[in-house]
Design a protein around this motif. Structure first.
Motif, PDB file in Angstrom:
ATOM      1  N   ILE A  15     -16.901 -11.355 -30.852  1.00  0.00           N
ATOM      2  CA  ILE A  15     -15.639 -10.963 -31.477  1.00  0.00           C
ATOM      3  C   ILE A  15     -14.585 -12.014 -31.152  1.00  0.00           C
ATOM      4  O   ILE A  15     -14.289 -12.262 -29.980  1.00  0.00           O
ATOM      5  CB  ILE A  15     -15.152  -9.584 -30.977  1.00  0.00           C
ATOM      6  N   THR A  17     -10.793 -12.797 -31.159  1.00  0.00           N
ATOM      7  CA  THR A  17      -9.591 -11.953 -31.218  1.00  0.00           C
ATOM      8  C   THR A  17      -8.411 -12.618 -31.923  1.00  0.00           C
ATOM      9  O   THR A  17      -7.450 -11.955 -32.275  1.00  0.00           O
ATOM     10  CB  THR A  17      -9.135 -11.568 -29.800  1.00  0.00           C
ATOM     11  N   PRO A  20      -4.348 -13.848 -28.531  1.00  0.00           N
ATOM     12  CA  PRO A  20      -3.982 -12.679 -27.721  1.00  0.00           C
ATOM     13  C   PRO A  20      -2.491 -12.676 -27.377  1.00  0.00           C
ATOM     14  O   PRO A  20      -1.922 -13.695 -26.988  1.00  0.00           O
ATOM     15  CB  PRO A  20      -4.827 -12.870 -26.446  1.00  0.00           C
ATOM     16  N   GLU A  23      -0.815 -10.774 -31.747  1.00  0.00           N
ATOM     17  CA  GLU A  23      -1.549 -10.169 -32.861  1.00  0.00           C
ATOM     18  C   GLU A  23      -0.621  -9.716 -33.989  1.00  0.00           C
ATOM     19  O   GLU A  23      -0.963  -9.868 -35.170  1.00  0.00           O
ATOM     20  CB  GLU A  23      -2.369  -8.968 -32.364  1.00  0.00           C
ATOM     21  N   HIS A  26       0.276 -12.605 -36.376  1.00  0.00           N
ATOM     22  CA  HIS A  26      -0.797 -13.429 -36.938  1.00  0.00           C
ATOM     23  C   HIS A  26      -0.475 -13.948 -38.341  1.00  0.00           C
ATOM     24  O   HIS A  26      -0.714 -15.113 -38.652  1.00  0.00           O
ATOM     25  CB  HIS A  26      -2.107 -12.628 -36.970  1.00  0.00           C
ATOM     26  N   ILE A  86      -9.326 -14.310 -39.686  1.00  0.00           N
ATOM     27  CA  ILE A  86      -8.850 -13.428 -38.612  1.00  0.00           C
ATOM     28  C   ILE A  86      -7.399 -13.039 -38.862  1.00  0.00           C
ATOM     29  O   ILE A  86      -7.015 -11.869 -38.778  1.00  0.00           O
ATOM     30  CB  ILE A  86      -9.001 -14.121 -37.241  1.00  0.00           C
ATOM     31  N   ASN A  90      -8.365  -9.757 -40.711  1.00  0.00           N
ATOM     32  CA  ASN A  90      -8.844  -9.131 -39.477  1.00  0.00           C
ATOM     33  C   ASN A  90     -10.375  -9.185 -39.369  1.00  0.00           C
ATOM     34  O   ASN A  90     -10.998  -8.299 -38.767  1.00  0.00           O
ATOM     35  CB  ASN A  90      -8.360  -7.672 -39.391  1.00  0.00           C
ATOM     36  N   LYS A  92     -13.019 -10.445 -37.540  1.00  0.00           N
ATOM     37  CA  LYS A  92     -13.152 -11.048 -36.213  1.00  0.00           C
ATOM     38  C   LYS A  92     -14.598 -11.272 -35.771  1.00  0.00           C
ATOM     39  O   LYS A  92     -14.842 -11.966 -34.790  1.00  0.00           O
ATOM     40  CB  LYS A  92     -12.441 -10.177 -35.178  1.00  0.00           C
ATOM     41  N   SER A 173     -19.382  -7.392 -22.525  1.00  0.00           N
ATOM     42  CA  SER A 173     -18.131  -7.800 -23.169  1.00  0.00           C
ATOM     43  C   SER A 173     -18.362  -9.103 -23.923  1.00  0.00           C
ATOM     44  O   SER A 173     -18.636 -10.148 -23.325  1.00  0.00           O
ATOM     45  CB  SER A 173     -17.035  -8.003 -22.119  1.00  0.00           C
ATOM     46  N   ILE A 175     -16.186 -10.427 -26.201  1.00  0.00           N
ATOM     47  CA  ILE A 175     -14.904 -10.740 -26.844  1.00  0.00           C
ATOM     48  C   ILE A 175     -14.451 -12.132 -26.435  1.00  0.00           C
ATOM     49  O   ILE A 175     -14.327 -12.443 -25.242  1.00  0.00           O
ATOM     50  CB  ILE A 175     -13.827  -9.700 -26.460  1.00  0.00           C
ATOM     51  N   PRO A 177     -11.351 -14.555 -26.542  1.00  0.00           N
ATOM     52  CA  PRO A 177      -9.908 -14.564 -26.809  1.00  0.00           C
ATOM     53  C   PRO A 177      -9.468 -15.897 -27.396  1.00  0.00           C
ATOM     54  O   PRO A 177      -8.772 -16.691 -26.747  1.00  0.00           O
ATOM     55  CB  PRO A 177      -9.308 -14.315 -25.418  1.00  0.00           C
ATOM     56  N   THR A 179      -9.329 -18.318 -31.499  1.00  0.00           N
ATOM     57  CA  THR A 179      -9.494 -18.306 -32.950  1.00  0.00           C
ATOM     58  C   THR A 179     -10.801 -18.963 -33.384  1.00  0.00           C
ATOM     59  O   THR A 179     -11.173 -18.879 -34.549  1.00  0.00           O
ATOM     60  CB  THR A 179      -8.330 -19.038 -33.634  1.00  0.00           C
TER      61      THR A 179
END
Length: 318
Positions: A15, A17, A20, A23, A26, A86, A90, A92, A173, A175, A177, A179
């Motif tokens: 993912i 995000t 961070p 958001e 964006h 993103i 959205n 992601k 996890s 994720i 953080p 682009t």
């Protein structure tokens, strides 16, 4: 929300995000970034089109400029489309193979970009220090071989990064953080030992850039020595003026690379969104500015671009 949780547990995806902490902004952030990206694409494709159409521009300097344009299109395009997805939609989720592929192309593009700048410095050295042998030393065929050597170096240097990560186990996890799939951002998600990844990811880029900058500095030291031997001040200025464009291009590339890399790895006191915005600008600013720099400084290229622009705006028969 349920589908998002399912995605988080999917071992075949990551993912991204975005930025961070920003958001909610964006969409607004995407406006300047997408503008820089579009201007960069238009500028670089204009250079490629003009050089391709004009036989008089089929010279080593312009072929190198085309190589630079191609690397800048490649690196910015490996980053920005996903970043804009993103920001705008959205979207992601990115697959693990897709993430590693993006990582390879953006890092290989950066290494290739540096190789082209070294070759450009050598081109300026030959043009000033050995002008009578310029066409013999730097033929179009030799430039093509130097370009292929730079591409081979980029592939061999960068390929271990995704290969090493493909062998790593990743934690629950997943994720990132960021682009885009930066090497260290992905490596930090691993549950295994990433010592080799850390060392390789830190040492190799700095060694590559140190070697390239040393070669560039050597070229310019020889250029300065040759220029100082010229008695005419007018000839001094003319010789140095041929180097200013290349120097400007380097100033848009190397400082942003080192600043972005150092703040990402050692700037713990800097907010994460600063790292990520700088990282995106590192890919976008050279792509946008370099065609403008060459267009302003190079009269022959500027004239050819203007000629083709006039033909497009005013077709024959009107």
């Amino acid at each position: 929300m349920e589908s998002f949780n399912l995605t988080l547990s999917d071992p075949s995806t990551f993912i991204l995000t975005g930025i961070p902490g920003l958001e909610d902004a964006h969409v607004w952030i995407s406006i300047p970034l997408s503008t820089f990206y579009i201007i960069g694409l238009l500028g670089n494709f204009t250079v490629l089109f003009s050089v391709g159409k004009e036989q008089t521009l089929h010279q080593p300097m312009y072929l190198l400029l085309c190589m630079l344009a191609l690397t800048e299109i490649g690196t910015s395009t490996s980053v920005m489309p996903k970043a804009l997805c993103i920001f705008w939609f959205n979207l992601k989720v990115v697959s693990v193979p897709g993430c590693l592929t993006q990582m390879f192309f953006l890092h290989a593009g950066s290494v290739m970009h540096s190789a082209v700048l070294v070759t450009m410095a050598f081109d300026r050295y030959v043009a000033i220090c050995n002008p009578l042998r310029y066409t013999t030393i730097l033929s179009n065929a030799r430039i093509a071989k130097l370009g292929l050597a730079g591409l081979l170096r980029a592939v061999l240097v960068v390929l271990p990064l995704p290969l090493l990560l493909s062998k790593q186990p990743f934690c629950a996890s997943r994720i990132i953080p960021h682009t885009y799939c930066d090497h260290m951002s992905v490596a930090k998600l691993s549950c295994g030992d990433i010592t080799v990844n850390r060392m390789y990811g830190l040492v190799v880029p700095f060694v590559i850039n140190f070697v390239d900058l040393t070669l560039i500095a050597l070229s310019y030291s020889l250029i300065i020595q040759a220029v100082l031997k010229i008695s005419s001040k007018k000839a001094h200025l003319k010789a140095l003026n041929t180097c200013t464009t290349h120097i400007c291009v380097m100033l848009t590339s190397y400082p942003s690379f080192f600043f972005s890399t150092l703040t990402h790895r050692f700037g713990q006191g800097i907010a994460p969104y600063v790292h990520i915005v700088l990282a995106n600008l590192y890919f976008l600013l050279p792509t946008m500015l370099n065609p403008i720099i060459y267009g302003v400084k190079n009269k022959e290229l500027r004239d050819k671009v203007s000629k083709h622009a006039c033909r497009i705006c005013m077709p024959e028969g009107h």
